[in-house]
Design an enzyme around this catalytic site. Structure first.
Site, mmCIF file in Angstrom:
data_model
loop_
_atom_site.group_PDB
_atom_site.id
_atom_site.type_symbol
_atom_site.label_atom_id
_atom_site.label_comp_id
_atom_site.label_asym_id
_atom_site.label_seq_id
_atom_site.Cartn_x
_atom_site.Cartn_y
_atom_site.Cartn_z
ATOM 1 N N GLN A 290 0.822 -1.219 0.000
ATOM 2 C CA GLN A 290 0.000 0.000 0.000
ATOM 3 C C GLN A 290 0.857 1.272 0.000
ATOM 4 O O GLN A 290 0.430 2.323 0.487
ATOM 5 C CB GLN A 290 -0.949 -0.005 1.204
ATOM 6 C CG GLN A 290 -2.140 -0.949 1.021
ATOM 7 C CD GLN A 290 -3.060 -0.514 -0.129
ATOM 8 O OE1 GLN A 290 -3.119 0.656 -0.499
ATOM 9 N NE2 GLN A 290 -3.769 -1.469 -0.704
ATOM 10 N N SER A 291 2.054 1.203 -0.539
ATOM 11 C CA SER A 291 2.953 2.364 -0.554
ATOM 12 C C SER A 291 2.376 3.538 -1.357
ATOM 13 O O SER A 291 1.998 3.385 -2.524
ATOM 14 C CB SER A 291 4.282 1.942 -1.181
ATOM 15 O OG SER A 291 5.026 3.068 -1.589
ATOM 16 N N ASN A 292 2.337 4.708 -0.722
ATOM 17 C CA ASN A 292 1.937 5.926 -1.431
ATOM 18 C C ASN A 292 2.979 6.314 -2.471
ATOM 19 O O ASN A 292 2.660 6.825 -3.538
ATOM 20 C CB ASN A 292 1.773 7.081 -0.440
ATOM 21 C CG ASN A 292 0.674 6.823 0.564
ATOM 22 O OD1 ASN A 292 -0.459 6.529 0.201
ATOM 23 N ND2 ASN A 292 1.002 6.927 1.848
#
Ligand SMILES: *Cc1c(COP(=O)(O)O)cnc(C)c1O
Length: 315
Positions: A56-58
């Site tokens: 879920q890395s921005n």
């Protein structure tokens, strides 16, 4: 934020710098770093942006969208933190943007990532798609320029709003934002301190990381004078660890959204803001009248945590 100041400020004004509004899907602090990283890629004939982070890395999502906007390829090396690879939030946006990806387990991540980066360089080069290898969070001697420039922008915001005795606060994760701002304050001689709130590790790790990244940047760019930096990191609001939050974090997100229409995320910004509130209570900010919290983005992260919001939004 007048109502948030009333609720938590104890006589101080709490401001928010809306770096969550650096775009819509292409939003958050990573955009400021990628502005310089992507320019470098274009100037030097790179065809592919390769980067890494949690599922879920921005940062990975912002990189995938930048690549699509510029007609570059994108490949992501993703870490499955809790084996959660649901097609939602940032991970969904990565795939909409056409990024290719692979998922490695959290166990052994550091070493496996390094090995994988080495083999990916060879793979992309042999297929003629020259890869620019971007580290976690875009926190390197290219990305640093984004928040050096942001420090200058912030100073003009402060002048325009007649804000004098102020502290600038933010959530810190791979330390690049904190390094850029801390360096910007030193370079421009700005009259405020930058306080990073760790979302993983501890203050010793961050202070050392800021110094190391700064030395690397000074060595690379002749424009940067070798000034001493004095990073300040607080680490009392990390909670159970990276990506894991306690119920009060979800409640804080809900309360600030109701009060101000500003949405924080449970991985970074809500932990940072919680740390600021606790420090106001403890007198850590007694020497200032105003506090600026930099909203570094991350809204898509809430969707992978939707189950955890139950009590915070009930009734
Ligand atoms: C990456 C990120 C941070 C931390 O920034 P670093 O430069 O990696 O320390 C803070 N907030 C959000 C929403 C992020 O995505």
């Amino acid at each position: 934020m007048p109502r948030a100041s009333e609720r938590w400020g104890r006589g101080k004004r709490i401001w928010i710098k809306r770096d969550d509004l650096t775009g819509s899907v292409l939003s958050g602090n990573k955009v400021r770093k990628l502005e310089f990283i992507a320019a470098y890629a274009l100037d030097n004939d790179y065809a592919t942006l390769v980067t890494c982070g949690g599922v879920q890395s921005n940062h990975c999502r912002a990189t995938a969208l930048v690549a699509a906007r510029l007609g570059l390829g994108c490949h992501l090396v993703l870490r499955s933190d809790d084996d959660s690879t649901a097609l939602t939030g940032n991970f969904l946006l990565d795939q909409l943007a056409g990024a290719s990806f692979e998922i490695l387990p959290a166990k052994g991540w550091g070493r496996n990532l390094q090995n994988r980066y080495e083999s990916l360089v060879a793979e992309f080069e042999s297929s003629g798609k020259k890869p620019l290898m971007i580290p976690t969070g875009g926190s390197d001697s290219l990305g640093i320029w984004g928040y050096i420039a942001a420090a200058e922008e912030l100073q003009s915001d402060l002048i325009a709003n007649h804000i004098d005795r102020v502290a600038v606060t933010l959530a810190t994760g791979s330390a690049g934002t904190q390094t850029g701002l801390t360096a910007g304050v030193a370079l421009f001689g700005l009259p405020f301190e930058v306080i990073g709130y760790a979302v993983c590790d501890d203050q010793h790790w961050f202070n050392a990381r800021v110094q190391a990244d700064w030395r690397e940047s000074v060595a690379r760019w002749a424009q940067l004078p070798d000034l001493p930096l004095a990073p300040v990191t607080r680490d009392h609001s990390v909670g159970p660890g990276y990506g894991k939050a306690t119920p009060d974090v979800y409640e804080l997100i809900a309360e600030l959204t109701r009060l101000e229409g500003v949405v924080l995320d449970p991985v970074y910004t809500a932990k940072g803001f919680k740390g600021v509130i606790e420090d106001i209570e403890d007198g850590f900010y007694d020497a200032v009248d105003d506090i600026v919290f930099i909203h570094t983005g991350g809204v898509f992260g809430i969707f992978a945590h939707s189950d955890a919001f139950g009590a915070a939004v009930a009734g």
